[in-house]
Scaffold this motif. Structure first.
Motif, short mmCIF file in Angstrom:
data_model
loop_
_atom_site.label_atom_id
_atom_site.label_comp_id
_atom_site.label_asym_id
_atom_site.label_seq_id
_atom_site.Cartn_x
_atom_site.Cartn_y
_atom_site.Cartn_z
N TYR A 31 0.83 -1.20 0.00
CA TYR A 31 0.00 0.00 0.00
C TYR A 31 0.87 1.26 0.00
O TYR A 31 0.73 2.13 0.84
CB TYR A 31 -0.93 -0.06 1.22
N THR A 32 1.82 1.28 -0.91
CA THR A 32 2.66 2.46 -1.12
C THR A 32 2.97 2.54 -2.61
O THR A 32 2.75 1.60 -3.37
CB THR A 32 3.99 2.36 -0.33
N CYS A 33 3.52 3.67 -3.01
CA CYS A 33 3.75 3.96 -4.42
C CYS A 33 4.67 2.94 -5.07
O CYS A 33 5.75 2.64 -4.57
CB CYS A 33 4.37 5.36 -4.53
N ALA A 34 4.24 2.39 -6.20
CA ALA A 34 5.07 1.50 -7.01
C ALA A 34 6.03 2.34 -7.86
O ALA A 34 5.86 3.56 -8.00
CB ALA A 34 4.20 0.62 -7.90
N VAL A 35 7.02 1.69 -8.43
CA VAL A 35 7.99 2.37 -9.30
C VAL A 35 7.98 1.68 -10.66
O VAL A 35 8.36 0.51 -10.77
CB VAL A 35 9.40 2.34 -8.69
N TYR A 36 7.54 2.40 -11.67
CA TYR A 36 7.33 1.85 -13.00
C TYR A 36 8.53 2.08 -13.91
O TYR A 36 9.14 3.14 -13.89
CB TYR A 36 6.10 2.51 -13.64
N GLY A 37 8.83 1.04 -14.72
CA GLY A 37 9.80 1.21 -15.78
C GLY A 37 9.20 1.94 -16.96
O GLY A 37 9.83 2.78 -17.60
N ASP A 38 7.93 1.65 -17.24
CA ASP A 38 7.14 2.40 -18.21
C ASP A 38 5.67 2.18 -17.88
O ASP A 38 5.33 1.37 -17.02
CB ASP A 38 7.47 2.00 -19.66
N GLU A 39 4.80 2.87 -18.58
CA GLU A 39 3.38 2.86 -18.25
C GLU A 39 2.70 1.53 -18.54
O GLU A 39 1.56 1.31 -18.12
CB GLU A 39 2.67 3.98 -19.00
N ASN A 40 3.37 0.65 -19.26
CA ASN A 40 2.77 -0.64 -19.61
C ASN A 40 3.06 -1.73 -18.59
O ASN A 40 2.55 -2.84 -18.72
CB ASN A 40 3.28 -1.08 -20.99
N TRP A 41 3.87 -1.43 -17.60
CA TRP A 41 4.15 -2.42 -16.57
C TRP A 41 2.89 -2.75 -15.79
O TRP A 41 2.01 -1.90 -15.59
CB TRP A 41 5.21 -1.90 -15.61
N THR A 42 2.82 -3.99 -15.29
CA THR A 42 1.74 -4.34 -14.38
C THR A 42 2.03 -3.76 -13.00
O THR A 42 3.18 -3.41 -12.67
CB THR A 42 1.60 -5.87 -14.25
N LEU A 43 1.00 -3.71 -12.18
CA LEU A 43 1.17 -3.24 -10.81
C LEU A 43 2.16 -4.12 -10.06
O LEU A 43 3.00 -3.62 -9.31
CB LEU A 43 -0.18 -3.22 -10.10
N GLU A 44 2.07 -5.42 -10.25
CA GLU A 44 2.97 -6.32 -9.53
C GLU A 44 4.42 -6.13 -9.95
O GLU A 44 5.32 -6.17 -9.11
CB GLU A 44 2.54 -7.77 -9.75
N GLN A 45 4.65 -5.94 -11.25
CA GLN A 45 6.01 -5.64 -11.71
C GLN A 45 6.55 -4.38 -11.03
O GLN A 45 7.70 -4.33 -10.58
CB GLN A 45 6.02 -5.43 -13.22
N ALA A 46 5.71 -3.34 -10.99
CA ALA A 46 6.15 -2.06 -10.45
C ALA A 46 6.37 -2.11 -8.95
O ALA A 46 7.29 -1.46 -8.42
CB ALA A 46 5.13 -0.97 -10.80
N GLN A 47 5.56 -2.87 -8.22
CA GLN A 47 5.77 -2.99 -6.78
C GLN A 47 7.04 -3.78 -6.48
O GLN A 47 7.81 -3.43 -5.57
CB GLN A 47 4.56 -3.64 -6.10
N GLU A 48 7.27 -4.85 -7.21
CA GLU A 48 8.51 -5.60 -7.04
C GLU A 48 9.71 -4.71 -7.33
O GLU A 48 10.73 -4.75 -6.64
CB GLU A 48 8.50 -6.82 -7.98
N ASN A 49 9.57 -3.89 -8.35
CA ASN A 49 10.65 -2.97 -8.73
C ASN A 49 10.91 -1.93 -7.64
O ASN A 49 12.06 -1.53 -7.41
CB ASN A 49 10.32 -2.28 -10.05
N LYS A 50 9.85 -1.49 -6.96
CA LYS A 50 10.03 -0.54 -5.86
C LYS A 50 10.86 -1.14 -4.74
O LYS A 50 11.80 -0.51 -4.23
CB LYS A 50 8.65 -0.10 -5.34
N TYR A 51 10.54 -2.38 -4.37
CA TYR A 51 11.33 -3.04 -3.33
C TYR A 51 12.76 -3.28 -3.78
O TYR A 51 13.71 -3.12 -2.99
CB TYR A 51 10.67 -4.36 -2.92
#
Length: 438
Positions: A178-198
């Motif tokens: 429940y915090t901001c994800a970090v996207y590589g681009d706008e087409n990433w899934t939410l799970e990809q972006a959350q994993e990337n944030k960690y």
């Protein structure tokens, strides 16, 4: 074009009685941007509007009249006394976007008398708010103590996070983040972006197998488990009993109990020290700006010399405006939440003797994250309503869609600040240039 709202003779006539839609017109600066209808049969706004609000009951008028602005609108909407068409309640973003910029003007004394006479004086009396609303700030002192005391902080966290783990799983998805994800681009899934944030936090902190990490305000333990899977020994702390229970169960299921622990605890009560790193992802918003010196000094006290810390939090776009959240956010979402600009945060970090190494703004990333959460809420709407009730589900749709708009319009931002506790001789213990992948 001159309308009745511009004519003082309308209000001077003691026999004048305005419809609800006409009253709305008198209070709005400029044109009404969407269609508005009311139970008395009156209507205003463009006939071909894609969006509409319908005030369905007299109680809806009580809410609107006694708390003008966002709070009254939210009360009427959450209670079902005002309904919206053209949007799903799980994601009313397009409606809020259409209403963005709507401003109400202060009516004259004569106009107020006419409005009161038209509505009836009973409509100006406060009525009980929806059950999802918490007490106003001044009343919380009597029940929970001073702002940001341990008791009151615990109650604020309970109000927001102990809703239902099942509900959060529907909205947040498998990561339960429940915090901001970090996207590589706008087409990433939410799970990809959350994993990337960690991954980004882990790399910024230069963590490696055998290190020790303290994650304060750890939520459902996403960062705790990410680090533990890579051989780091982690303690997480959360004031939410629901979060701690869910996280501990997940830690056991994933075979991480030898490395990871999530405690139902105030971060101030963690006795261990000499950590290689401290992460704070989404906690700073809850602690109060006046507590920043204590908070960052606490982080400093938990680090070994040369240890790194990362602070990830929502901020204002500047350091000049009020730190308090608006009435809707304070009463329905984040009781006692406070925000300030990243400049103030960096200054407070520096003032207690920590060195800032890097900061970045992830504002657009949070808008993308909120959009995905709203999509999840829409997709799982019936299950969410079954789990927490329609009123609470509507609060979340309204809150997340409004926040998405806020991040897009630069009303709020999201900053990560990376720092280090220097050894006594002041020597850097980190590489000369950033060592993580963006």
């Amino acid at each position: 074009m001159t309308t009745f709202k511009d004519r003082s003779d309308v209000f001077a006539d003691l026999g004048t009685k305005l419809g609800i839609a006409e009253i709305f017109e008198t209070l709005v600066e400029g044109e009404v941007p969407i269609r508005l209808t009311a139970y008395d049969g009156s209507a205003t706004g463009p006939l071909d509007s894609e969006f509409a609000l319908d005030i369905r009951t007299p109680r809806g008028i009580n809410y609107l009249a006694t708390a003008p602005g966002d709070l009254g609108m939210a009360r009427a909407y959450i209670s079902g006394d005002m309904t919206a068409t053209g949007v799903h309640p799980g994601d009313p973003y397009e409606l809020l976007n259409a209403l963005d910029g709507l401003k109400f003007r202060r009516p004259s004394a004569l106009a107020l008398v006419t409005i009161a006479r038209s509505l009836g004086w009973e409509r100006l009396k406060p009525v009980a708010p929806p059950p999802q609303e918490t007490l106003p700030r001044w009343r919380r002192i009597a029940f929970d103590g001073l702002r940001h005391s341990k008791t009151r902080d615990a109650e604020a966290i309970h109000h927001h996070y102990d809703v239902s783990n099942a509900f959060y799983e529907y909205v947040l998805g498998p990561s339960m983040t429940y915090t901001c994800a970090v996207y590589g681009d706008e087409n990433w899934t939410l799970e990809q972006a959350q994993e990337n944030k960690y991954r980004l936090v882990f790399e910024k902190l230069r963590l490696k197998e055998g290190d020790r990490l303290l994650d304060i305000g750890c939520g459902w333990g996403g960062m705790v488990r990410y680090a533990a899977k890579r051989g780091v020994k982690v303690i997480g702390a959360t004031l939410s009993a629901e979060q701690a229970g869910w996280a501990q169960k997940k830690i056991a299921e994933e075979g991480l109990a030898d490395l990871a622990e999530v405690r139902h605890s105030d971060y101030r009560d963690v006795p261990e020290g000499e950590f290689d790193a401290v992460s704070s992802i989404g906690l700073t918003e809850h602690i109060g700006v006046h507590n920043y010196p204590f908070y960052f000094d606490y982080i400093k006290s938990k680090l070994r010399d040369g240890g790194l810390f990362l602070n990830h939090c929502i901020t204002r776009p500047d350091n000049t405006r009020t730190t308090k959240a608006g009435d809707f956010i304070d009463r329905y979402v984040f009781p006692d939440g406070e925000l300030i600009g990243s400049g103030r945060i960096i200054s407070e970090i520096q003032n207690i003797g920590l060195e800032v190494l890097h900061e970045e703004n992830l504002r657009e990333h949070y808008a993308l994250t909120l959009h995905e959460w709203c999509k999840n809420l829409v997709a799982n709407w019936d299950a969410c309503v079954t789990e927490v009730g329609e009123g609470t589900a509507k609060v979340w749709g309204l809150y997340m869609a409004g926040c998405r708009l806020g991040f897009q319009r630069n009303v709020v931002q999201l900053h990560q600040v990376l720092g280090v506790k220097l050894p006594a001789d002041g020597d850097w213990t980190v590489p000369l240039r950033p060592w993580w992948q963006p």
